[in-house]
Design an enzyme around this catalytic site. Structure first.
Site, short mmCIF file in Angstrom:
data_model
loop_
_atom_site.label_atom_id
_atom_site.label_comp_id
_atom_site.label_asym_id
_atom_site.label_seq_id
_atom_site.Cartn_x
_atom_site.Cartn_y
_atom_site.Cartn_z
CE LYS A 138 -3.13 3.03 0.54
NZ LYS A 138 -4.24 3.32 -0.34
CB CYS A 186 -3.67 8.89 0.10
SG CYS A 186 -5.37 8.72 0.66
N1 SAJ Z 1 -1.77 14.76 -9.15
C1 SAJ Z 1 -0.91 15.50 -9.96
N2 SAJ Z 1 -0.55 14.98 -11.16
C2 SAJ Z 1 -0.99 13.78 -11.60
C3 SAJ Z 1 -1.85 13.02 -10.78
C4 SAJ Z 1 -2.23 13.53 -9.55
O1 SAJ Z 1 -0.48 16.61 -9.59
O2 SAJ Z 1 -0.63 13.39 -12.72
C5 SAJ Z 1 -2.17 15.29 -7.83
C6 SAJ Z 1 -3.66 15.49 -7.70
O3 SAJ Z 1 -4.06 16.73 -8.24
C7 SAJ Z 1 -3.83 15.42 -6.20
C8 SAJ Z 1 -2.78 14.40 -5.78
O4 SAJ Z 1 -1.86 14.32 -6.86
O5 SAJ Z 1 -3.53 16.68 -5.59
C9 SAJ Z 1 -3.32 13.02 -5.47
O6 SAJ Z 1 -4.33 12.68 -6.40
P1 SAJ Z 1 -4.50 11.21 -7.02
O7 SAJ Z 1 -5.67 11.24 -7.90
O8 SAJ Z 1 -3.22 10.78 -7.62
O9 SAJ Z 1 -4.70 10.25 -5.77
P2 SAJ Z 1 -5.66 10.24 -4.48
O10 SAJ Z 1 -4.92 10.86 -3.34
O11 SAJ Z 1 -7.01 10.78 -4.77
O12 SAJ Z 1 -5.82 8.66 -4.26
C10 SAJ Z 1 -4.66 7.88 -4.11
C11 SAJ Z 1 -4.76 6.68 -5.08
N3 SAJ Z 1 -3.47 5.99 -5.12
C12 SAJ Z 1 -2.85 5.76 -6.31
O13 SAJ Z 1 -3.29 6.12 -7.37
C13 SAJ Z 1 -1.57 4.99 -6.24
C14 SAJ Z 1 -5.86 5.75 -4.61
O14 SAJ Z 1 -5.90 4.59 -5.42
C15 SAJ Z 1 -5.64 5.36 -3.15
O15 SAJ Z 1 -6.66 4.52 -2.67
C16 SAJ Z 1 -5.65 6.64 -2.33
O16 SAJ Z 1 -4.56 7.46 -2.77
C17 SAJ Z 1 -5.48 6.27 -0.87
O17 SAJ Z 1 -6.51 6.27 -0.15
O18 SAJ Z 1 -4.39 5.90 -0.44
#
Ligand code: SAJ
Length: 433
Positions: free
Chosen positions: A215, A269
């Site tokens: 995780k 997360c």
């Molecule tokens: N972000 C970027 N660039 C990207 C992708 C995301 O700047 O290319 C930013 C987003 O804007 C946001 C942050 O990263 O601020 C996180 O967003 P996210 O969509 O990547 O992830 P979370 O935090 O919504 O959810 C993550 C997910 N983990 C992964 O994709 C590995 C989700 O599957 C998990 O269940 C969740 O964390 C968790 O609960 O741990």
């Protein structure tokens, strides 16, 4: 999906993960009790409503509460399966705080009986599931716990991390693969039988420690890759190149898949979990630590960019578009957009307008600066500067003709057709120092 009204399940914690999980299990016909320490959450759920915004969750919760398969309480009751979905924040020095998990285990111990299964879903440092076992063993010496009584244990304990993406939680709860780590193989098999009731994705078993690290690895992977994109954005700015174009072009390579730069990484997360690895192995994690620093540093960089822009146009009103930590959700936790908006509002007060379709009012600290919440149409009419902080669909849909005369700082790359300001000439490189 199995329907079993005889199965009773307790879900500890009715937050972003616990409530959807409880509702999805209740939909299978099992009798689910959600336990939460906050009275208003319990009352809201029992009245068939939700305290969090998530696609389709309201309809599901009202349905299962009306059917009587989901109830909420501040008091635990005996059950066959206990799912722990409580927060694991970190303390000021980035040390993980598993206090809520151990509190949940302490509560479960009061009703535990032979045959029960305890599953931890909260993101946790490696070794936490064993600590849950140790709490139960200490409080209930009458019950044989796994890993100490070999396969003769009276109960099963496993770790199965949640992996759902906010905004897609109900879909991903069913469709995603699950990693199920048992304290013993028998524990893993017992937990697997439970997840098979409502998960369509593959359920893969392993040890509790490997599942815990898996995780943390997933979220650290994403953080490191976003940091790479954010670092590229800084390089591209210096070079006067459009970073989104470079990434689009580079991603045409069959083995390159670069993520998107933005104003930093938010949510509870990805901005948090990598620290659990850094804290556990400080000497082995220079890359993961640096990625965290690059992503946090990107937020400060954007604050500097916006401040310089607003300073340079003293008569202009600035619209900050978005406060959420990512697109199309109402979650502002650890949001870089909120941090940027707050810093800009602290500096420029009533020259700042906030556009956030997912907010009914501004957070108090932001409102106190004199900044005001307005809708997107008013922002187009009244603001000469537009700063894109979140890639909400409603912002993406603003056509060029409505923003062509604006000075735009687009941290998410949602308006590729926006005329770019001509960069100031760069001094010729001095090759002879
Ligand atoms: N972000 C970027 N660039 C990207 C992708 C995301 O700047 O290319 C930013 C987003 O804007 C946001 C942050 O990263 O601020 C996180 O967003 P996210 O969509 O990547 O992830 P979370 O935090 O919504 O959810 C993550 C997910 N983990 C992964 O994709 C590995 C989700 O599957 C998990 O269940 C969740 O964390 C968790 O609960 O741990």
């Amino acid at each position: 999906m199995l329907s079993d009204p005889e199965l009773s399940v307790v879900v500890m914690g009715l937050g972003y993960i616990g409530l959807p999980t409880a509702a999805v299990i209740a939909r299978t016909g099992a009798r689910v009790l959600g336990v939460d320490v906050t009275e208003s959450v319990v009352e809201t759920v029992n009245s068939g409503r939700v305290h969090i915004e998530e696609v389709d969750l309201d309809g599901l919760v009202s349905g299962v509460v009306a059917r009587g398969t989901l109830r909420a309480s501040m008091t635990i009751e005996p059950a066959d399966v206990f799912v722990i979905a409580v927060p694991t924040p970190f303390d000021t020095d980035h040390a993980p705080n598993i206090g809520y998990v151990l509190d949940a285990a302490t509560t479960i111990a009061t009703v535990l009986k032979a045959g029960d299964t305890i599953i931890l879903e909260s993101t946790s440092p490696v070794g936490t599931t064993e600590q849950v076992r140790d709490v139960l063993a200490k409080l209930r010496p009458d019950i044989r716990v796994p890993g100490r009584a070999g396969e003769q244990a009276d109960i099963a304990i496993a770790y199965c991390p949640e992996r759902v993406l906010p905004g897609r939680i109900l879909v991903e709860l069913i469709d995603n693969d699950r990693v199920i780590g048992g304290i013993t193989p028998r524990c893993a098999r017992k937990a697997l039988t439970f997840y098979r009731r409502f998960v369509r994705g593959a359920c893969v078993t392993t040890t509790a420690r490997a599942a815990e690290m898996t995780k943390l690895t997933e979220n650290a992977f994403r953080d490191v890759n976003i940091a790479f994109a954010n670092e590229l954005s800084l390089i591209a700015d210096t070079m006067g190149v459009d970073v989104w174009e470079v990434i689009r072009l580079a991603n045409r390579h069959p083995r390159v898949n670069i993520l998107q730069p933005g104003p930093g990484v938010g949510g509870h997360c990805i901005a948090v979990d990598p620290w659990f690895l850094v804290h556990a192995a400080p000497d082995q994690t220079p890359l993961i630590r640096t990625a965290r620093e690059v992503n946090d540093g990107k937020t400060d960089h954007v604050i500097g960019q916006v401040s310089a822009l607003v300073d340079s146009m003293p008569d202009a009103v600035v619209a900050c578009l978005g406060l959420a930590f990512k697109a199309n959700i109402d979650d502002f936790r650890e949001s870089p957009a909120l941090k940027v908006a707050q810093a800009v509002a602290d500096a420029f007060g009533d020259r700042v307008r906030i556009v956030e379709p997912y907010a009914k009012s501004l957070p108090i600290a932001l409102a106190e600066t004199g900044a005001t919440l307005i809708d997107v149409d008013s922002a187009i009419e009244t603001c000469a500067i537009m700063v894109v902080l979140v890639d909400h669909d409603v912002f993406k849909s603003i056509p060029l003709e409505e923003r062509a005369d604006k000075t735009v700082l687009d941290t998410r790359g949602i308006w590729p057709d926006q005329p770019r300001p001509v960069p100031p000439p760069r001094p010729a490189a001095d090759h002879y120092h």
